[in-house]
Design an enzyme around this catalytic site. Structure first.
Site, PDB file in Angstrom:
ATOM      1  N   HIS A 184       0.959  -1.101   0.040  1.00  0.00           N
ATOM      2  CA  HIS A 184       0.059  -0.037  -0.002  1.00  0.00           C
ATOM      3  C   HIS A 184       0.945   1.246   0.086  1.00  0.00           C
ATOM      4  O   HIS A 184       1.638   1.429   0.919  1.00  0.00           O
ATOM      5  CB  HIS A 184      -0.891   0.211   1.399  1.00  0.00           C
ATOM      6  CG  HIS A 184      -1.832  -1.188   1.151  1.00  0.00           C
ATOM      7  ND1 HIS A 184      -2.180  -1.838   2.366  1.00  0.00           N
ATOM      8  CD2 HIS A 184      -2.501  -1.790   0.225  1.00  0.00           C
ATOM      9  CE1 HIS A 184      -2.966  -3.038   1.866  1.00  0.00           C
ATOM     10  NE2 HIS A 184      -3.215  -2.968   0.540  1.00  0.00           N
ATOM     11  N   ALA A 185       0.692   2.104  -1.007  1.00  0.00           N
ATOM     12  CA  ALA A 185       1.688   3.084  -1.224  1.00  0.00           C
ATOM     13  C   ALA A 185       1.969   3.971  -0.151  1.00  0.00           C
ATOM     14  O   ALA A 185       3.137   4.540  -0.020  1.00  0.00           O
ATOM     15  CB  ALA A 185       1.339   3.763  -2.612  1.00  0.00           C
ATOM     16  N   ARG A 186       0.719   4.259   0.394  1.00  0.00           N
ATOM     17  CA  ARG A 186       0.820   5.521   1.311  1.00  0.00           C
ATOM     18  C   ARG A 186       1.662   5.313   2.780  1.00  0.00           C
ATOM     19  O   ARG A 186       1.826   6.100   3.589  1.00  0.00           O
ATOM     20  CB  ARG A 186      -0.503   5.992   1.410  1.00  0.00           C
ATOM     21  CG  ARG A 186      -0.929   7.169   2.580  1.00  0.00           C
ATOM     22  CD  ARG A 186      -0.107   8.431   1.925  1.00  0.00           C
ATOM     23  NE  ARG A 186       0.054   9.369   3.115  1.00  0.00           N
ATOM     24  CZ  ARG A 186       0.968   9.588   3.912  1.00  0.00           C
ATOM     25  NH1 ARG A 186       1.668   8.588   3.992  1.00  0.00           N
ATOM     26  NH2 ARG A 186       1.012  10.453   4.899  1.00  0.00           N
ATOM     27  N   GLU A 187       1.882   3.843   2.824  1.00  0.00           N
ATOM     28  CA  GLU A 187       2.250   3.507   4.167  1.00  0.00           C
ATOM     29  C   GLU A 187       3.999   3.338   4.103  1.00  0.00           C
ATOM     30  O   GLU A 187       4.712   2.616   3.957  1.00  0.00           O
ATOM     31  CB  GLU A 187       1.942   2.218   4.447  1.00  0.00           C
ATOM     32  CG  GLU A 187       0.369   2.162   4.467  1.00  0.00           C
ATOM     33  CD  GLU A 187      -0.333   0.811   4.346  1.00  0.00           C
ATOM     34  OE1 GLU A 187      -1.519   0.531   4.405  1.00  0.00           O
ATOM     35  OE2 GLU A 187       0.589  -0.404   4.259  1.00  0.00           O
ATOM     36  N   ARG A 239      -0.174  -6.279 -11.658  1.00  0.00           N
ATOM     37  CA  ARG A 239       0.928  -6.990 -11.846  1.00  0.00           C
ATOM     38  C   ARG A 239       1.871  -7.474 -10.739  1.00  0.00           C
ATOM     39  O   ARG A 239       2.546  -8.196 -10.789  1.00  0.00           O
ATOM     40  CB  ARG A 239       1.609  -6.178 -13.077  1.00  0.00           C
ATOM     41  CG  ARG A 239       0.735  -6.129 -14.275  1.00  0.00           C
ATOM     42  CD  ARG A 239       1.611  -5.240 -15.194  1.00  0.00           C
ATOM     43  NE  ARG A 239       2.798  -5.620 -15.836  1.00  0.00           N
ATOM     44  CZ  ARG A 239       3.505  -5.319 -16.772  1.00  0.00           C
ATOM     45  NH1 ARG A 239       2.945  -4.324 -17.462  1.00  0.00           N
ATOM     46  NH2 ARG A 239       4.505  -5.789 -17.332  1.00  0.00           N
ATOM     47  N   HIS A 262       3.206  -3.260   7.062  1.00  0.00           N
ATOM     48  CA  HIS A 262       2.031  -2.099   6.691  1.00  0.00           C
ATOM     49  C   HIS A 262       1.985  -1.105   7.898  1.00  0.00           C
ATOM     50  O   HIS A 262       2.749  -1.389   9.028  1.00  0.00           O
ATOM     51  CB  HIS A 262       0.707  -2.833   6.384  1.00  0.00           C
ATOM     52  CG  HIS A 262       0.604  -3.581   5.291  1.00  0.00           C
ATOM     53  ND1 HIS A 262      -0.222  -3.555   4.368  1.00  0.00           N
ATOM     54  CD2 HIS A 262       1.091  -4.864   4.921  1.00  0.00           C
ATOM     55  CE1 HIS A 262       0.055  -4.392   3.316  1.00  0.00           C
ATOM     56  NE2 HIS A 262       0.766  -5.184   3.572  1.00  0.00           N
ATOM     57  N   SER A 263       1.316  -0.034   7.591  1.00  0.00           N
ATOM     58  CA  SER A 263       0.862   0.766   8.622  1.00  0.00           C
ATOM     59  C   SER A 263      -0.428   1.098   8.320  1.00  0.00           C
ATOM     60  O   SER A 263      -0.879   1.216   7.264  1.00  0.00           O
ATOM     61  CB  SER A 263       1.948   1.903   8.599  1.00  0.00           C
ATOM     62  OG  SER A 263       1.812   2.894   7.713  1.00  0.00           O
ATOM     63  N   GLU A 337       1.458  -4.768  11.027  1.00  0.00           N
ATOM     64  CA  GLU A 337       1.022  -3.296  11.139  1.00  0.00           C
ATOM     65  C   GLU A 337       1.900  -2.644  12.134  1.00  0.00           C
ATOM     66  O   GLU A 337       1.789  -2.855  13.133  1.00  0.00           O
ATOM     67  CB  GLU A 337      -0.489  -3.255  11.652  1.00  0.00           C
ATOM     68  CG  GLU A 337      -1.534  -3.904  10.304  1.00  0.00           C
ATOM     69  CD  GLU A 337      -1.510  -3.102   9.380  1.00  0.00           C
ATOM     70  OE1 GLU A 337      -1.430  -1.929   9.305  1.00  0.00           O
ATOM     71  OE2 GLU A 337      -2.527  -3.533   8.633  1.00  0.00           O
TER      72      GLU A 337
END
Ligand code: ZN
Length: 374
Positions: A184-187, A239, A262-263, A337
């Site tokens: 997840h790009a924002r993390e 992908r 993750h966060s 997390e």
């Protein structure tokens, strides 16, 4: 007001002269101070020359700075902070309570202030820096580190997996650990964690030798580089996750543990996410994660919850770890997390970054030890 500072300094001058080299950190606390005015800066500059106040870096206007405070100076420190209304917060309650007796403090101070490490954990690295670091390691430690291309993204970025192994060329140890971040790009804290692990086992191998004993590491710091660079754009993940899944399937006999960072949250989550049911061997996964959570607390780190994704979070949570366990047969598969913070909640302020990574790493050490002994 500065007269007031001067008086306190005279009173405590005798304490400072007796203050020899710090041998243990019993009762030492670490604070973050945030100078917002010229007056705040003046006060911090007066404090910085005193040995009881161990500043990690020079005080900069409107920049947070870490200060480790000796036990005998804590009241005085608070008098400064409160008397001059300098924003501050407690980061570590008692440095000596760390499982490592404060080695995290030493490590992070060194890392942030000197240039020996090839990466500095005082900011979130961009995609470019991640790649440069990977290349640099492969070049500097050719006997230990290699890079494998495992796929391409929609925007034609290369997905590069680091392989770290003491096994002779072309051979593999029986056990491997796969870690990734940035699904997840924002993390942003997740790729930093992957790089921290890599930094420890490669650049600080002498103090982390056991992490490489009979164990190979695969590290994919940024699973979703398209989104990582352009966090706000919508990016399909098809992908990238397919490349990751294929890598797991290709290495079925080897990979025994998978950690996807993750966060934000503070939890070790194991399968399943798609059902409230638990895997047959859930007790083993649970026990291993609890050992890690305990070690993190002992370093002065935060409390991590342990449980299955669907029970701790919500039905339908989890993903890559479900695939890892269900399809790729990886026994110990976890979503980790990491603690949140910062203006958007998703990331820690960069100044606390190194310490947080360090405390989570102490948890991983315990997990790897248990895995190796299994
Ligand atoms: Zn996530």
């Amino acid at each position: 007001m500065l007269v007031f500072v001067g008086i306190i300094m005279l009173v405590t001058a005798t304490v400072s002269t007796n203050n020899e080299k710090i041998k243990n950190y019993f009762g030492y606390k670490v604070y973050e101070a945030f100078p917002k005015t010229a007056r705040h800066m003046e006060v911090l500059r007066l404090m910085i020359i005193r040995p009881e106040y161990d500043f990690w870096s020079s005080a900069k206007f409107k920049k947070p700075v870490f200060v480790m405070v000796a036990p005998q100076s804590q009241r005085e420190f608070m008098t400064y902070m409160e008397g001059y209304h300098i924003p501050h917060r407690l980061i570590i309650k008692d440095v000596s309570q760390s499982i490592d007796g404060g080695s995290g403090i030493n490590y992070c101070k060194e890392n942030v202030n000197n240039k020996e490490d090839k990466i500095i954990f005082d900011h979130y690295p961009r995609w470019n820096e991640v790649n440069k670091y990977m290349d640099l390691l492969a070049r500097s430690y050719p006997e230990l580190v290699s890079i494998e291309e495992v796929g391409r993204t929609h925007e034609n970025r290369t997905l590069r997996m680091l392989r770290i192994s003491t096994a002779r060329h072309g051979r593999r140890h029986r056990k491997a650990i796969l870690i990734d971040g940035g699904i997840h790009a924002r993390e942003w804290v997740a790729p930093a964690m992957v790089l921290y692990v890599v930094n420890q086992i490669v650049e600080h191998r002498s103090s982390n030798g056991e992490m490489l004993e009979g164990v190979d590491w695969f590290a994919l710091p940024v699973v979703n580089p398209d989104g990582y660079e352009f966090t706000h754009s919508y990016v399909g993940l098809g992908r990238q996750t397919r490349a990751l899944s294929n890598f797991m399937l290709d290495n079925i006999p080897f990979i025994k543990m998978y950690l996807t960072f993750h966060s934000f949250g503070q939890s070790f989550l194991y399968p399943w996410g798609h059902t409230k049911e638990l895997p047959d061997d859930w007790e083993e996964l649970d026990e291993l994660a609890r050992k890690a959570a305990e070690a993190i607390i002992k370093t002065g780190g935060p409390k991590f919850e342990v449980g299955s994704s669907s029970n701790v979070l919500s039905f339908g949570a989890g993903g890559a770890d479900d695939f890892a366990k269900g399809r790729a047969n990886i026994k110990y598969a976890y979503t980790v997390e990491m603690p949140g913070g910062g203006p958007n909640g998703f990331d820690l302020p960069a100044t606390s970054l190194c310490l947080q990574l360090h405390s989570l790493y102490q948890g991983l050490r315990v997990m790897v030890k248990a895995l190796r002994e299994e």
